[in-house]
Design a protein around this motif. Structure first.
Motif, PDB file in Angstrom:
ATOM      1  N   ILE A 147       0.843  -1.196   0.000  1.00 24.13           N
ATOM      2  CA  ILE A 147       0.000   0.000   0.000  1.00 24.13           C
ATOM      3  C   ILE A 147       0.880   1.247   0.000  1.00 24.13           C
ATOM      4  O   ILE A 147       0.686   2.161  -0.800  1.00 24.13           O
ATOM      5  CB  ILE A 147      -0.931   0.011   1.229  1.00 24.13           C
ATOM      6  CG1 ILE A 147      -1.823  -1.223   1.238  1.00 24.13           C
ATOM      7  CG2 ILE A 147      -1.785   1.282   1.234  1.00 24.13           C
ATOM      8  CD1 ILE A 147      -2.676  -1.360   2.484  1.00 24.13           C
ATOM      9  N   LEU A 148       1.847   1.268   0.910  1.00 24.21           N
ATOM     10  CA  LEU A 148       2.794   2.375   1.002  1.00 24.21           C
ATOM     11  C   LEU A 148       4.203   1.863   0.694  1.00 24.21           C
ATOM     12  O   LEU A 148       4.494   0.673   0.876  1.00 24.21           O
ATOM     13  CB  LEU A 148       2.765   2.981   2.406  1.00 24.21           C
ATOM     14  CG  LEU A 148       1.464   3.668   2.836  1.00 24.21           C
ATOM     15  CD1 LEU A 148       1.564   4.129   4.286  1.00 24.21           C
ATOM     16  CD2 LEU A 148       1.134   4.840   1.931  1.00 24.21           C
ATOM     17  N   LEU A 207       6.051   8.113   5.009  1.00 21.39           N
ATOM     18  CA  LEU A 207       5.340   7.250   4.071  1.00 21.39           C
ATOM     19  C   LEU A 207       4.052   7.898   3.582  1.00 21.39           C
ATOM     20  O   LEU A 207       3.738   7.860   2.376  1.00 21.39           O
ATOM     21  CB  LEU A 207       5.028   5.911   4.732  1.00 21.39           C
ATOM     22  CG  LEU A 207       6.232   5.050   5.119  1.00 21.39           C
ATOM     23  CD1 LEU A 207       5.777   3.847   5.927  1.00 21.39           C
ATOM     24  CD2 LEU A 207       7.011   4.614   3.887  1.00 21.39           C
ATOM     25  N   MET A 208       3.289   8.482   4.468  1.00 20.78           N
ATOM     26  CA  MET A 208       1.993   9.057   4.092  1.00 20.78           C
ATOM     27  C   MET A 208       2.154  10.271   3.183  1.00 20.78           C
ATOM     28  O   MET A 208       1.320  10.513   2.290  1.00 20.78           O
ATOM     29  CB  MET A 208       1.210   9.433   5.340  1.00 20.78           C
ATOM     30  CG  MET A 208       0.791   8.247   6.191  1.00 20.78           C
ATOM     31  SD  MET A 208      -0.489   7.229   5.442  1.00 20.78           S
ATOM     32  CE  MET A 208      -1.954   8.044   6.108  1.00 20.78           C
ATOM     33  N   PRO A 248      -6.584   8.710  -1.413  1.00 22.41           N
ATOM     34  CA  PRO A 248      -7.179   7.364  -1.391  1.00 22.41           C
ATOM     35  C   PRO A 248      -6.217   6.303  -0.838  1.00 22.41           C
ATOM     36  O   PRO A 248      -6.632   5.402  -0.103  1.00 22.41           O
ATOM     37  CB  PRO A 248      -7.534   7.102  -2.856  1.00 22.41           C
ATOM     38  CG  PRO A 248      -7.706   8.460  -3.449  1.00 22.41           C
ATOM     39  CD  PRO A 248      -6.693   9.323  -2.757  1.00 22.41           C
ATOM     40  N   THR A 249      -4.926   6.429  -1.170  1.00 16.14           N
ATOM     41  CA  THR A 249      -3.934   5.476  -0.668  1.00 16.14           C
ATOM     42  C   THR A 249      -3.741   5.641   0.836  1.00 16.14           C
ATOM     43  O   THR A 249      -3.620   4.660   1.570  1.00 16.14           O
ATOM     44  CB  THR A 249      -2.596   5.659  -1.407  1.00 16.14           C
ATOM     45  OG1 THR A 249      -2.807   5.502  -2.810  1.00 16.14           O
ATOM     46  CG2 THR A 249      -1.573   4.642  -0.933  1.00 16.14           C
ATOM     47  N   ARG A 250      -3.728   6.886   1.296  1.00 16.08           N
ATOM     48  CA  ARG A 250      -3.598   7.117   2.740  1.00 16.08           C
ATOM     49  C   ARG A 250      -4.788   6.521   3.492  1.00 16.08           C
ATOM     50  O   ARG A 250      -4.629   5.941   4.571  1.00 16.08           O
ATOM     51  CB  ARG A 250      -3.462   8.615   3.025  1.00 16.08           C
ATOM     52  CG  ARG A 250      -2.147   9.217   2.549  1.00 16.08           C
ATOM     53  CD  ARG A 250      -1.900  10.571   3.175  1.00 16.08           C
ATOM     54  NE  ARG A 250      -2.816  11.578   2.660  1.00 16.08           N
ATOM     55  CZ  ARG A 250      -2.553  12.367   1.619  1.00 16.08           C
ATOM     56  NH1 ARG A 250      -1.404  12.244   0.958  1.00 16.08           N
ATOM     57  NH2 ARG A 250      -3.431  13.267   1.236  1.00 16.08           N
ATOM     58  N   ALA A 251      -5.973   6.644   2.916  1.00 15.55           N
ATOM     59  CA  ALA A 251      -7.163   6.074   3.558  1.00 15.55           C
ATOM     60  C   ALA A 251      -7.063   4.548   3.627  1.00 15.55           C
ATOM     61  O   ALA A 251      -7.415   3.929   4.644  1.00 15.55           O
ATOM     62  CB  ALA A 251      -8.416   6.496   2.811  1.00 15.55           C
ATOM     63  N   THR A 275      -6.941   2.191   7.108  1.00 22.48           N
ATOM     64  CA  THR A 275      -7.851   1.057   7.309  1.00 22.48           C
ATOM     65  C   THR A 275      -7.070  -0.231   7.542  1.00 22.48           C
ATOM     66  O   THR A 275      -7.384  -1.014   8.453  1.00 22.48           O
ATOM     67  CB  THR A 275      -8.775   0.903   6.091  1.00 22.48           C
ATOM     68  OG1 THR A 275      -9.557   2.100   5.948  1.00 22.48           O
ATOM     69  CG2 THR A 275      -9.701  -0.296   6.248  1.00 22.48           C
ATOM     70  N   ALA A 276      -6.029  -0.454   6.726  1.00 26.56           N
ATOM     71  CA  ALA A 276      -5.243  -1.681   6.846  1.00 26.56           C
ATOM     72  C   ALA A 276      -4.510  -1.729   8.182  1.00 26.56           C
ATOM     73  O   ALA A 276      -4.444  -2.777   8.839  1.00 26.56           O
ATOM     74  CB  ALA A 276      -4.253  -1.785   5.691  1.00 26.56           C
TER      75      ALA A 276
END
Length: 281
Positions: free
Chosen positions: A171-172, A237-238, A244-247, A251-252
């Protein structure tokens, strides 16, 4: 304040990272307080000791050391002006009159030779640009027979917060942010390197022992996830991701942390560290 040699860390800890730690000192103490007693016990502080706290941050361990030496004194040294301001304010509010704080670099600060009975550090000794120079300077500040005690993280994979951040791969761009051997959180993760550095700095009777403690990272999984993502590694990272990727990452990470909730809700993660002790000959 004297000349700063460790300019990269000075910039970091007087910027967003230092401001974050100063603003959230109580939360960071909830994470790390489990190591206070082993650290201060290992330092052998008694009633009239003079204690040096290295990388003291907002001064939690400095104040605790001062309370163990009511007829002595504890001096906290750090590069971060925001955290030292919090340290001074908290010492005044708590009425700890025998603790003081100074901004400086452990590599270059002009300590009076033999002026301390003990030196301690809770997660503050991993950021030296030149560890041998820093520990050599610290050793000269200790009296003969003076004791060094410090806590530093062991292998990254044995720390739950690292495992939690690593769960965001895919994700990141997590990469290998916890790589040992550089100035940073895991620079002293190799016990052999710790022993070699302290020997080169003139210390004797070095001991490296494992210590483990749970810390509270948030009131629930979502709060702990937000806190982790607001730390230095998390922000790094954020900041490289779109919203959308940060969200997705939030969640993950929240999902990953849910099994770490206690029955009453707070999230507790295990930290595995080294308790290092050594003596000035």
């Amino acid at each position: 304040m004297t000349t700063i040699a460790n300019t990269a860390q000075e910039q970091a800890w007087n910027g967003p990272e230092g401001a974050h730690w100063a603003r959230h000192q109580d939360r960071w103490n909830a994470v790390n307080d489990g190591f206070n007693t082993p650290l201060l016990d290992a330092a052998g502080i008694t009633g009239d000791h003079r204690v040096l706290d290295l990388g003291c941050g907002a001064g939690r361990t400095t104040r605790l050391a001062a309370l163990r030496a009511p007829r002595g004194h504890a001096l906290g040294l750090d590069l971060s002006a925001p955290m030292l301001a919090e340290a001074r304010a908290r010492a005044a509010w708590e009425g700890v009159a025998n603790a003081s704080f100074v901004r400086g670099d452990a590599q270059t600060h002009p300590f009076e030779t033999g002026s301390f009975d003990a030196a301690v550090s809770r997660y503050g000794a991993m950021f030296f640009a030149d560890p041998e120079a820093a520990f050599g300077n610290i050793g000269r500040a200790l009296r003969p027979g003076g004791r060094l005690a410090l806590v530093c993280p062991s292998d990254p994979d044995r720390n739950d917060w690292v495992t939690a951040m690593a769960s965001l791969r895919g994700i990141l761009p997590v990469g290998d942010f916890a790589r040992p051997g550089l100035p940073g959180m895991f620079s002293l993760a190799d016990p052999d390197r710790v022993r070699a550095v302290l020997a080169a700095a003139g210390f004797a009777r070095t001991s490296v022992e494992e210590v483990r403690a749970y810390g509270t990272w948030g009131r629930d999984a979502a709060d702990a996830a937000d806190f982790l993502l607001a730390t230095g590694p998390g922000r790094h990272l954020m900041d490289r991701a779109d919203e959308p990727t940060r969200a997705r990452a939030r969640t993950a990470l929240t999902t990953h942390l849910r099994p770490h909730r206690t029955p009453t809700g707070p999230v507790r993660l295990l930290s595995t560290s080294w308790l290092v002790t050594a003596t000035r000959p």
